[in-house]
Design a protein around this motif. Structure first.
Motif, PDB file in Angstrom:
ATOM      1  N   ILE A   1      -2.768   5.622   3.637  1.00  0.00           N
ATOM      2  CA  ILE A   1      -2.647   4.234   4.092  1.00  0.00           C
ATOM      3  C   ILE A   1      -2.073   3.416   2.915  1.00  0.00           C
ATOM      4  O   ILE A   1      -2.756   2.637   2.268  1.00  0.00           O
ATOM      5  CB  ILE A   1      -4.016   3.713   4.587  1.00  0.00           C
ATOM      6  CG1 ILE A   1      -4.587   4.691   5.631  1.00  0.00           C
ATOM      7  CG2 ILE A   1      -3.890   2.308   5.169  1.00  0.00           C
ATOM      8  CD1 ILE A   1      -6.033   4.438   6.007  1.00  0.00           C
ATOM      9  N   GLY A   2      -0.821   3.686   2.615  1.00  0.00           N
ATOM     10  CA  GLY A   2      -0.182   3.096   1.442  1.00  0.00           C
ATOM     11  C   GLY A   2      -0.543   3.864   0.180  1.00  0.00           C
ATOM     12  O   GLY A   2      -1.405   4.756   0.189  1.00  0.00           O
ATOM     13  N   ALA A   3       0.139   3.506  -0.903  1.00  0.00           N
ATOM     14  CA  ALA A   3      -0.143   4.166  -2.189  1.00  0.00           C
ATOM     15  C   ALA A   3      -1.554   3.849  -2.667  1.00  0.00           C
ATOM     16  O   ALA A   3      -2.219   4.685  -3.299  1.00  0.00           O
ATOM     17  CB  ALA A   3       0.879   3.707  -3.226  1.00  0.00           C
TER      18      ALA A   3
ATOM     19  N   VAL B   1       0.166   7.788 -14.405  1.00  0.00           N
ATOM     20  CA  VAL B   1       1.351   7.045 -14.844  1.00  0.00           C
ATOM     21  C   VAL B   1       2.171   6.595 -13.632  1.00  0.00           C
ATOM     22  O   VAL B   1       1.939   7.058 -12.510  1.00  0.00           O
ATOM     23  CB  VAL B   1       2.259   7.881 -15.784  1.00  0.00           C
ATOM     24  CG1 VAL B   1       1.647   8.026 -17.151  1.00  0.00           C
ATOM     25  CG2 VAL B   1       2.579   9.238 -15.173  1.00  0.00           C
ATOM     26  N   SER B   2       3.134   5.736 -13.906  1.00  0.00           N
ATOM     27  CA  SER B   2       3.969   5.209 -12.828  1.00  0.00           C
ATOM     28  C   SER B   2       5.291   4.724 -13.411  1.00  0.00           C
ATOM     29  O   SER B   2       5.324   3.756 -14.155  1.00  0.00           O
ATOM     30  CB  SER B   2       3.230   4.049 -12.151  1.00  0.00           C
ATOM     31  OG  SER B   2       4.029   3.507 -11.129  1.00  0.00           O
ATOM     32  N   PHE B   3       6.358   5.427 -13.059  1.00  0.00           N
ATOM     33  CA  PHE B   3       7.705   5.043 -13.511  1.00  0.00           C
ATOM     34  C   PHE B   3       8.678   5.138 -12.348  1.00  0.00           C
ATOM     35  O   PHE B   3       8.638   6.150 -11.646  1.00  0.00           O
ATOM     36  CB  PHE B   3       8.177   5.961 -14.641  1.00  0.00           C
ATOM     37  CG  PHE B   3       7.361   5.833 -15.899  1.00  0.00           C
ATOM     38  CD1 PHE B   3       7.533   4.755 -16.748  1.00  0.00           C
ATOM     39  CD2 PHE B   3       6.422   6.796 -16.220  1.00  0.00           C
ATOM     40  CE1 PHE B   3       6.783   4.636 -17.907  1.00  0.00           C
ATOM     41  CE2 PHE B   3       5.665   6.676 -17.376  1.00  0.00           C
ATOM     42  CZ  PHE B   3       5.843   5.604 -18.221  1.00  0.00           C
TER      43      PHE B   3
ATOM     44  N   TYR C   1       4.114   8.560  -3.123  1.00  0.00           N
ATOM     45  CA  TYR C   1       5.341   7.892  -2.662  1.00  0.00           C
ATOM     46  C   TYR C   1       4.933   6.871  -1.601  1.00  0.00           C
ATOM     47  O   TYR C   1       3.982   7.093  -0.853  1.00  0.00           O
ATOM     48  CB  TYR C   1       6.305   8.936  -2.073  1.00  0.00           C
ATOM     49  CG  TYR C   1       7.608   8.355  -1.576  1.00  0.00           C
ATOM     50  CD1 TYR C   1       8.643   8.080  -2.456  1.00  0.00           C
ATOM     51  CD2 TYR C   1       7.789   8.062  -0.228  1.00  0.00           C
ATOM     52  CE1 TYR C   1       9.839   7.522  -2.004  1.00  0.00           C
ATOM     53  CE2 TYR C   1       8.987   7.507   0.237  1.00  0.00           C
ATOM     54  CZ  TYR C   1       9.996   7.245  -0.657  1.00  0.00           C
ATOM     55  OH  TYR C   1      11.169   6.689  -0.212  1.00  0.00           O
ATOM     56  N   SER C   2       5.653   5.763  -1.544  1.00  0.00           N
ATOM     57  CA  SER C   2       5.269   4.687  -0.625  1.00  0.00           C
ATOM     58  C   SER C   2       6.479   4.163   0.143  1.00  0.00           C
ATOM     59  O   SER C   2       7.586   4.086  -0.404  1.00  0.00           O
ATOM     60  CB  SER C   2       4.650   3.552  -1.444  1.00  0.00           C
ATOM     61  OG  SER C   2       4.526   2.394  -0.660  1.00  0.00           O
ATOM     62  N   LEU C   3       6.263   3.773   1.388  1.00  0.00           N
ATOM     63  CA  LEU C   3       7.352   3.153   2.162  1.00  0.00           C
ATOM     64  C   LEU C   3       7.415   1.637   1.928  1.00  0.00           C
ATOM     65  O   LEU C   3       8.351   0.979   2.393  1.00  0.00           O
ATOM     66  CB  LEU C   3       7.170   3.419   3.661  1.00  0.00           C
ATOM     67  CG  LEU C   3       7.126   4.878   4.141  1.00  0.00           C
ATOM     68  CD1 LEU C   3       7.332   4.933   5.663  1.00  0.00           C
ATOM     69  CD2 LEU C   3       8.165   5.750   3.464  1.00  0.00           C
TER      70      LEU C   3
HETATM   71  C1  PLP Z   1       2.827   0.525  -9.119  1.00  0.00           C
HETATM   72  C2  PLP Z   1       2.400   0.220  -7.728  1.00  0.00           C
HETATM   73  N1  PLP Z   1       1.731   1.135  -7.034  1.00  0.00           N
HETATM   74  C3  PLP Z   1       1.325   0.901  -5.774  1.00  0.00           C
HETATM   75  C4  PLP Z   1       1.567  -0.306  -5.151  1.00  0.00           C
HETATM   76  C5  PLP Z   1       1.049  -0.529  -3.771  1.00  0.00           C
HETATM   77  O1  PLP Z   1       1.750   0.277  -2.887  1.00  0.00           O
HETATM   78  P1  PLP Z   1       1.303   0.398  -1.363  1.00  0.00           P
HETATM   79  O2  PLP Z   1       1.793  -0.817  -0.650  1.00  0.00           O
HETATM   80  O3  PLP Z   1       1.991   1.643  -0.890  1.00  0.00           O
HETATM   81  O4  PLP Z   1      -0.183   0.519  -1.337  1.00  0.00           O
HETATM   82  C6  PLP Z   1       2.257  -1.299  -5.833  1.00  0.00           C
HETATM   83  C7  PLP Z   1       2.491  -2.601  -5.179  1.00  0.00           C
HETATM   84  O5  PLP Z   1       2.892  -3.570  -5.719  1.00  0.00           O
HETATM   85  C8  PLP Z   1       2.675  -1.028  -7.148  1.00  0.00           C
HETATM   86  O6  PLP Z   1       3.328  -1.950  -7.857  1.00  0.00           O
END
Ligand code: PLP
Length: 373
Positions: free
Chosen positions: A79-81, A151-153, A214-216
């Protein structure tokens, strides 16, 4: 403050949150309308995502990154990231487990660990190489290796980007010490000037220790729909699937069906979304330059991470944001909101159109001229 200003009929230009302002692609909306008419789609769905949706994300990874994934065991819809991040941490992190993430960071990368009662260990991330050096140093110094690296890039809020070599080094280091990696790839497709963000799963052997989220939300302007995926290491995916099976019945099925269309047919829409952010970035950077506030243009994300002008730095990012709102009617996010090392910066979200972005820079220019008067 923004709500108060708006209630007083003031026109605040809001560049605060990373909330996409664009419409979801028409084909996706049409598919949702069609799917929602079918009563069969009104029942509980599958917590891990319907098979055709998982097939579609796996195809995308094969086409875009040359990564092979098994849709049954190496891919789960979330349900989202945020769902993926928070619940994965709940599933695998417990008291005493150390999770390393960069500082500053997207707040859940820190608080997700805190909520799971893990020990959040943040390392400064002026740039990815510094983060890697700090991580090597941490392994040398500490008796107990971290259980996870998060991490997140391309990175929110700093907009820092990496190449595949960075991920190769990270995977080698983590694998050597038996640490898991979670890579939040929320800005996978929001890249500019020909830059292409690598997937961590492109690294040989990454699947042994890593998952990617991964996110839409950003790639397809689908933030409100709440669709994401967790991909890669099957043990981590199984742990997430288990905890989610207790918590939810999956995303509303018509949304899952419409999401297949996004992944399968909307590549051009993603390019347009990207071009929109790039144009806004250019307008903002050029306008701020004219205002006497020069900033390095980001290669990716929907943000500009701006060091606070020298003459205001001492007041701190929160006070500076308040002042900017009061005097220039522009709302931005204070760097301190992303962790102590975000201090000294503010984050602009590229969520206002070019005209209003230009208007914001003109207003900031007037404000910077008058300064603290
Ligand atoms: C680094 C990062 N991860 C996750 C999200 C949230 O993603 P989602 O809408 O898929 O939950 C955001 C939203 O701003 C984000 O900046």
């Amino acid at each position: 403050m923004r709500a108060k200003a708006r209630a007083a009929q003031l026109d605040v230009i809001d560049m605060g949150m990373g909330n996409p302002d664009g419409a979801t692609p028409r084909a996706v909306v049409d598919k949702l309308i069609e799917a929602v008419q079918n009563p069969r789609n009104h029942r509980y769905s599958m917590s891990r995502g319907i098979p055709r949706l998982r097939d579609e994300i796996v195809k995308r990874y094969s086409a875009n990154y040359g990564v092979t994934l098994d849709p049954e065991t190496e891919a789960i819809a979330t349900i989202g990231a945020k769902d993926a991040l928070a619940h994965l941490l709940f599933a695998v992190i417990g008291p005493g487990d150390v999770v390393v993430s960069p500082n500053p960071c997207y707040p859940i990368h820190h608080y997700g660990v805190v909520m799971a009662e893990g020990q959040a260990c943040t390392l400064p991330m002026a740039d990815p190489a510094t983060f890697l050096n700090n991580l090597e140093d941490l392994y040398r110094r500490s008796q107990k290796a971290p259980k996870m690296i998060l991490v997140s890039f391309p990175h929110n809020p700093t907009t820092q980007c990496v190449d595949l070599d960075f991920f190769k080094s990270l995977v080698a280091l983590a694998a050597h010490h038996g640490t898991m990696i979670v890579h939040d790839f929320a800005y996978a497709d929001i890249c500019f000037d020909g830059y292409r963000a690598p997937s961590i799963l492109q690294v040989e052997g990454a699947k042994d220790i890593a998952v990617e989220i991964y996110s839409l939300s950003k790639s397809f302007n689908m933030a409100g729909w709440r669709v994401g995926f967790c991909l890669g290491n099957r043990r981590l995916i199984a742990a997430l699937a288990r905890i989610k099976s207790y918590l939810d019945y999956g995303i509303f099925q018509p949304i899952q069906i419409a999401s297949i269309i996004a992944l399968r047919e909307c590549e051009d829409e993603t390019h347009k979304i990207c071009a929109t952010y790039q144009n806004r970035r250019d307008v903002l950077i050029q306008g701020l330059e004219r205002a006497g506030w020069p900033i390095e243009p980001p290669k990716a994300t929907m943000f500009v991470w701006a060091p606070i002008p020298e003459q205001f730095r001492a007041m701190g990012s929160l006070e500076f944001c308040k002042l900017l709102l009061q005097k220039a009617l522009v709302a931005v996010s204070p760097g301190i909101g992303f962790g102590p090392l975000g201090e000294g910066y503010v984050r602009f979200g590229l969520i206002e159109n070019e005209h209003r972005t230009r208007q914001a820079t003109k207003s900031i220019q007037r404000f910077l001229k008058t300064g603290l008067d």
